[in-house]
Design a protein around this motif. Sequence first.
Motif, PDB file in Angstrom:
ATOM      1  N   PHE A  26       0.837  -1.201   0.000  1.00  0.00           N
ATOM      2  CA  PHE A  26       0.000   0.000   0.000  1.00  0.00           C
ATOM      3  C   PHE A  26       0.870   1.248   0.000  1.00  0.00           C
ATOM      4  N   SER A  27       1.925   1.236   0.809  1.00  0.00           N
ATOM      5  CA  SER A  27       2.818   2.400   0.911  1.00  0.00           C
ATOM      6  C   SER A  27       3.638   2.612  -0.353  1.00  0.00           C
ATOM      7  N   ALA A  28       3.991   1.530  -1.024  1.00  0.00           N
ATOM      8  CA  ALA A  28       4.849   1.627  -2.199  1.00  0.00           C
ATOM      9  C   ALA A  28       4.101   2.100  -3.445  1.00  0.00           C
ATOM     10  N   LEU A  29       2.795   1.920  -3.470  1.00  0.00           N
ATOM     11  CA  LEU A  29       2.028   2.290  -4.662  1.00  0.00           C
ATOM     12  C   LEU A  29       1.906   3.805  -4.763  1.00  0.00           C
ATOM     13  N   ARG A  30       2.176   4.311  -5.936  1.00  0.00           N
ATOM     14  CA  ARG A  30       2.239   5.761  -6.148  1.00  0.00           C
ATOM     15  C   ARG A  30       0.878   6.438  -6.076  1.00  0.00           C
ATOM     16  N   TRP A  31      -0.159   5.811  -6.624  1.00  0.00           N
ATOM     17  CA  TRP A  31      -1.472   6.434  -6.693  1.00  0.00           C
ATOM     18  C   TRP A  31      -2.439   5.782  -5.712  1.00  0.00           C
ATOM     19  N   ALA A  61      -3.766   1.604  -4.635  1.00  0.00           N
ATOM     20  CA  ALA A  61      -3.740   0.993  -3.302  1.00  0.00           C
ATOM     21  C   ALA A  61      -5.132   0.528  -2.907  1.00  0.00           C
ATOM     22  N   GLN A  62      -6.149   1.316  -3.236  1.00  0.00           N
ATOM     23  CA  GLN A  62      -7.522   0.923  -2.921  1.00  0.00           C
ATOM     24  C   GLN A  62      -7.933  -0.308  -3.727  1.00  0.00           C
ATOM     25  N   ALA A  63      -7.507  -0.388  -4.971  1.00  0.00           N
ATOM     26  CA  ALA A  63      -7.798  -1.572  -5.780  1.00  0.00           C
ATOM     27  C   ALA A  63      -7.158  -2.810  -5.159  1.00  0.00           C
ATOM     28  N   LEU A  64      -5.929  -2.681  -4.676  1.00  0.00           N
ATOM     29  CA  LEU A  64      -5.268  -3.801  -4.010  1.00  0.00           C
ATOM     30  C   LEU A  64      -6.036  -4.210  -2.763  1.00  0.00           C
ATOM     31  N   ARG A  65      -6.472  -3.239  -1.965  1.00  0.00           N
ATOM     32  CA  ARG A  65      -7.274  -3.561  -0.774  1.00  0.00           C
ATOM     33  C   ARG A  65      -8.538  -4.328  -1.162  1.00  0.00           C
ATOM     34  N   SER A  66      -9.201  -3.865  -2.210  1.00  0.00           N
ATOM     35  CA  SER A  66     -10.432  -4.517  -2.663  1.00  0.00           C
ATOM     36  C   SER A  66     -10.163  -5.950  -3.123  1.00  0.00           C
ATOM     37  N   LEU A  67      -9.073  -6.149  -3.869  1.00  0.00           N
ATOM     38  CA  LEU A  67      -8.742  -7.491  -4.324  1.00  0.00           C
ATOM     39  C   LEU A  67      -8.394  -8.410  -3.158  1.00  0.00           C
ATOM     40  N   LEU A  68      -7.692  -7.894  -2.163  1.00  0.00           N
ATOM     41  CA  LEU A  68      -7.361  -8.722  -1.006  1.00  0.00           C
ATOM     42  C   LEU A  68      -8.605  -9.077  -0.195  1.00  0.00           C
ATOM     43  N   LEU A  69      -9.558  -8.156  -0.117  1.00  0.00           N
ATOM     44  CA  LEU A  69     -10.818  -8.449   0.570  1.00  0.00           C
ATOM     45  C   LEU A  69     -11.600  -9.530  -0.170  1.00  0.00           C
ATOM     46  N   LEU A  70     -11.627  -9.452  -1.494  1.00  0.00           N
ATOM     47  CA  LEU A  70     -12.311 -10.471  -2.289  1.00  0.00           C
ATOM     48  C   LEU A  70     -11.653 -11.836  -2.092  1.00  0.00           C
ATOM     49  N   GLU A  71     -10.340 -11.868  -2.003  1.00  0.00           N
ATOM     50  CA  GLU A  71      -9.611 -13.122  -1.816  1.00  0.00           C
ATOM     51  C   GLU A  71      -9.927 -13.726  -0.448  1.00  0.00           C
ATOM     52  N   ALA A  72     -10.098 -12.884   0.560  1.00  0.00           N
ATOM     53  CA  ALA A  72     -10.343 -13.364   1.939  1.00  0.00           C
ATOM     54  C   ALA A  72     -11.736 -13.946   2.112  1.00  0.00           C
ATOM     55  N   THR A  73     -12.662 -13.606   1.229  1.00  0.00           N
ATOM     56  CA  THR A  73     -14.052 -14.084   1.381  1.00  0.00           C
ATOM     57  C   THR A  73     -14.282 -15.380   0.658  1.00  0.00           C
TER      58      THR A  73
END
Length: 104
Positions: free
Chosen positions: A83-88, A92-104
Amino acid sequence: MEEAAERELREETALVANVATGVKVIEYVYPLTEEPADRRNLYDPSVTQVEVTCFHVAAPDEWEPKLDWEHDGYRWCDPGEAFSALRWPETAQALRSLLLLEAT
């Protein structure tokens, strides 16, 4: 888009994988004049934004990328570092969303 993502992964990292449904994001919008001079000619002057679709891909634990000429390097990191390394922020929000989808 999925086929293009799979092809790019294979060409740029040598990973052969199927991508999961993407989270479509507008990553950033900036005037073409902000691009380095040598890159401006690669874009049509009417281009004002770049649209990115993010995908989730599973890679084997032992897999290491074989990068092509487009990349300088890579690193493995936990989600917080990513999240910190991503420039925009949208990416980072897209990554959070994808990780949430993976966890469900």
